[in-house]
Design a protein around this motif. Structure first.
Motif, mmCIF file in Angstrom:
data_model
loop_
_atom_site.group_PDB
_atom_site.id
_atom_site.type_symbol
_atom_site.label_atom_id
_atom_site.label_comp_id
_atom_site.label_asym_id
_atom_site.label_seq_id
_atom_site.Cartn_x
_atom_site.Cartn_y
_atom_site.Cartn_z
ATOM 1 N N ASN A 181 46.328 32.357 52.527
ATOM 2 C CA ASN A 181 45.648 31.556 51.519
ATOM 3 C C ASN A 181 44.313 32.214 51.178
ATOM 4 N N ARG A 182 43.636 31.692 50.188
ATOM 5 C CA ARG A 182 42.426 32.342 49.692
ATOM 6 C C ARG A 182 41.347 32.453 50.764
ATOM 7 N N GLU A 183 41.169 31.403 51.531
ATOM 8 C CA GLU A 183 40.122 31.414 52.557
ATOM 9 C C GLU A 183 40.360 32.529 53.571
ATOM 10 N N ASP A 184 41.601 32.627 54.053
ATOM 11 C CA ASP A 184 41.899 33.629 55.074
ATOM 12 C C ASP A 184 41.895 35.036 54.482
ATOM 13 N N PHE A 185 42.415 35.189 53.254
ATOM 14 C CA PHE A 185 42.398 36.506 52.621
ATOM 15 C C PHE A 185 40.980 36.973 52.319
ATOM 16 N N ALA A 199 42.077 36.368 38.796
ATOM 17 C CA ALA A 199 43.510 36.110 38.940
ATOM 18 C C ALA A 199 43.836 34.644 38.658
ATOM 19 N N ARG A 200 42.997 33.752 39.159
ATOM 20 C CA ARG A 200 43.241 32.321 38.977
ATOM 21 C C ARG A 200 43.107 31.899 37.513
ATOM 22 N N GLY A 201 42.289 32.613 36.772
ATOM 23 C CA GLY A 201 42.051 32.269 35.380
ATOM 24 C C GLY A 201 43.080 32.825 34.412
ATOM 25 N N THR A 261 51.628 38.712 35.273
ATOM 26 C CA THR A 261 52.809 38.376 36.067
ATOM 27 C C THR A 261 52.494 38.419 37.555
ATOM 28 N N TYR A 262 51.462 39.172 37.896
ATOM 29 C CA TYR A 262 50.995 39.205 39.278
ATOM 30 C C TYR A 262 49.978 38.099 39.535
ATOM 31 N N GLY A 263 48.958 38.031 38.688
ATOM 32 C CA GLY A 263 47.826 37.143 38.933
ATOM 33 C C GLY A 263 48.207 35.687 39.047
ATOM 34 N N SER A 304 47.861 33.701 42.608
ATOM 35 C CA SER A 304 46.931 32.580 42.689
ATOM 36 C C SER A 304 47.607 31.320 43.186
ATOM 37 N N ASN A 305 48.843 31.113 42.784
ATOM 38 C CA ASN A 305 49.555 29.926 43.241
ATOM 39 C C ASN A 305 49.830 29.967 44.736
#
Length: 476
Positions: free
Chosen positions: A109-113, A135-137, A184-186, A190-191
């Motif tokens: 997840n984002r926190e750990d990454f 990426a999230r945007g 297609t990656y971002g 993000s999900n």
């Protein structure tokens, strides 16, 4: 006399859904729940498409499809299926990587990454934040010319190790490559980063059984072993479907078959615009994969410290061509512990998956094909021995699936595991403008791809069909 799989089927329905992959079943469920008369046709003898399973001697059950989807699957299943299904979706907490550049475990997840990128890889914190926010945007209205490789070069120039960490799991999840559009990656990445990786607890056989029960409760007429030969069009609108020697009328069709099969074979080019046909022909199919299914003998076990998903590679660098090569250097191992199927026997299994090219398998003669499959099994067990010494002696059953296997059972052209590349989305979405009442839902580079993307595309399309039926936009 051969069995009549259409016995008792009506001569006309509001909607005919072709194919029972997750997109097809979801479309059928939503439309049935809305009160429409729905016929679901599946050419195989099991529902689920690639999200299915098979049974082998000794009581071994193997899930076919690749596992691991974002948290959003819970919301989609709760809303468009039922809470019973949604409540069985659980998180995988131990995602492992091992390659010549790094070895680590993560909750993905984002926190750990963020922690890993700043501490283990030495990336400046603000740079990591900016990457995640970018990426999230991302959305489908963004620039499609920027590739994933260019995105990484912008934030992590010269850091192939970082690219490997960020890219390998997404390639596994939806077939993305560095050359594909960055969106297609971002969007997919993000999900996953929102809350981690999840699976369905109970096994695919349990999931499909519960989905079938829900479909039946919504009066969906389900028919197996009913492949579609032709979609008939009259005055620019779908009129009927030909299956098992019968012609069944309908107001709308939702095809969950491969996009190119739907357009070029089931519909036929004579009812479509020349420009549309050219664009459909130009759509690239996504890659396929090989998988090796390994089940342990009764009483044998694997320690859960081995992880849930394990991304391994012997390659010194990350390259798309190496991921697809017959000279396999990268394998993703999915570990199935008794908790995966808590209501079954205490059995352990491992499934190895590698991306693959159809061309490497398509033209082998029977002898070479069987020898190649055997070699794939043996070399995969050898690779697993590195991490689980003595595993070979514990294995009770092992077999391989190739692109030809997936093509045979799903009829996906060239055994494509994830439908088409991103350009297929525009062609898929334009189908109703080409032929009234004709829709497509499936894996065509839609957001998140895989299980969640398939379900969500089924949601999008079924809502459009429902609106058209309610507004009486289709000929009666």
């Amino acid at each position: 006399m051969p069995r009549d799989f259409l016995k008792g089927a009506a001569d006309e329905y509001d909607v005919i859904v072709i194919g029972s992959g997750l997109a097809g079943m979801t479309s059928a469920n939503i439309l049935g729940r809305a009160g429409h008369r729905v016929l679901l046709l599946e050419q195989h003898y099991k529902l689920g498409g690639l999200a299915t399973w098979f049974l082998r001697p000794g009581g071994h059950i193997f899930d076919v499809s690749l596992h691991g989807f974002p948290h959003g699957m819970i919301k989609s299943c709760r809303r468009y299926w039922n809470r019973d299904i949604a409540d069985r979706i659980v998180q995988l907490n131990n995602i492992r990587f091992d390659n010549p550049q790094f070895s680590l475990s993560t909750t993905f997840n984002r926190e750990d990454f963020t922690k890993l990128l700043t501490t283990k890889f030495g990336i400046e914190h603000q740079n990591v934040v900016d990457f995640f926010d970018t990426a999230r945007g991302m959305n489908f209205y963004d620039d499609q010319a920027t590739t994933t490789k260019q995105l990484f070069e912008r934030f992590f120039p010269g850091r192939d190790d970082v690219v490997r960490l960020l890219m390998e799991p997404i390639t596994y999840a939806n077939g993305s490559t560095l050359e594909d559009p960055a969106i297609t990656y971002g969007i997919v990445f993000s999900n996953f980063m929102s809350k981690g990786v999840f699976i369905y607890e109970g096994g695919t056989e349990d999931l499909v059984a519960r989905m079938k029960k829900e479909l039946e409760s919504n009066n969906v007429d389900i028919r197996i072993r009913c492949g579609v030969d032709r979609i008939n069009v009259k005055d620019g609108h779908v009129e009927s479907v030909e299956t098992n020697g019968r012609t069944i009328r309908c107001k709308a069709v939702v095809s969950n078959a491969n996009l190119k099969t739907t357009i070029l074979k089931m519909l036929g080019t004579e009812v479509l615009d020349k420009d549309f046909i050219e664009r459909a022909n130009a759509v690239r199919l996504n890659n396929s994969s090989t998988q090796v299914y390994m089940a342990l003998k009764e009483g044998e076990h694997i320690d859960e410290s081995s992880g849930d998903l394990f991304f391994t590679s012997t390659s010194k660098e990350f390259r798309t061509d190496l991921l697809l090569s017959r000279d396999i250097t990268s394998r993703t191992f999915s570990f199935y512990y008794p908790r995966t199927r808590p209501e079954k026997k205490d059995r352990y299994a491992v499934v190895s998956s590698t991306n693959a090219n159809w061309s490497d398998w398509a033209d082998l003669n029977d002898a070479d094909y069987e020898a190649s499959k055997k070699d794939l099994v043996e070399t995969t067990i050898d690779a697993l021995e590195k991490y689980l010494p003595g595993i070979r002696q514990k294995i009770d059953w092992a077999e391989a699936a190739t692109p030809r296997t997936f093509q045979h059972y799903t009829r996906h052209e060239m055994g494509a595991s994830f439908g088409t590349k991103f350009e297929g989305l525009g062609v898929s979405r334009e189908l109703p403008q080409q032929v009234g009442g004709m829709y497509h839902a499936g894996s065509v580079g839609i957001i998140m791809s895989g299980w969640l993307g398939a379900i969500n595309y089924g949601v999008i399309v079924s809502n459009e069909v429902d609106q058209a039926l309610v507004s009486k936009a289709f000929p009666v």
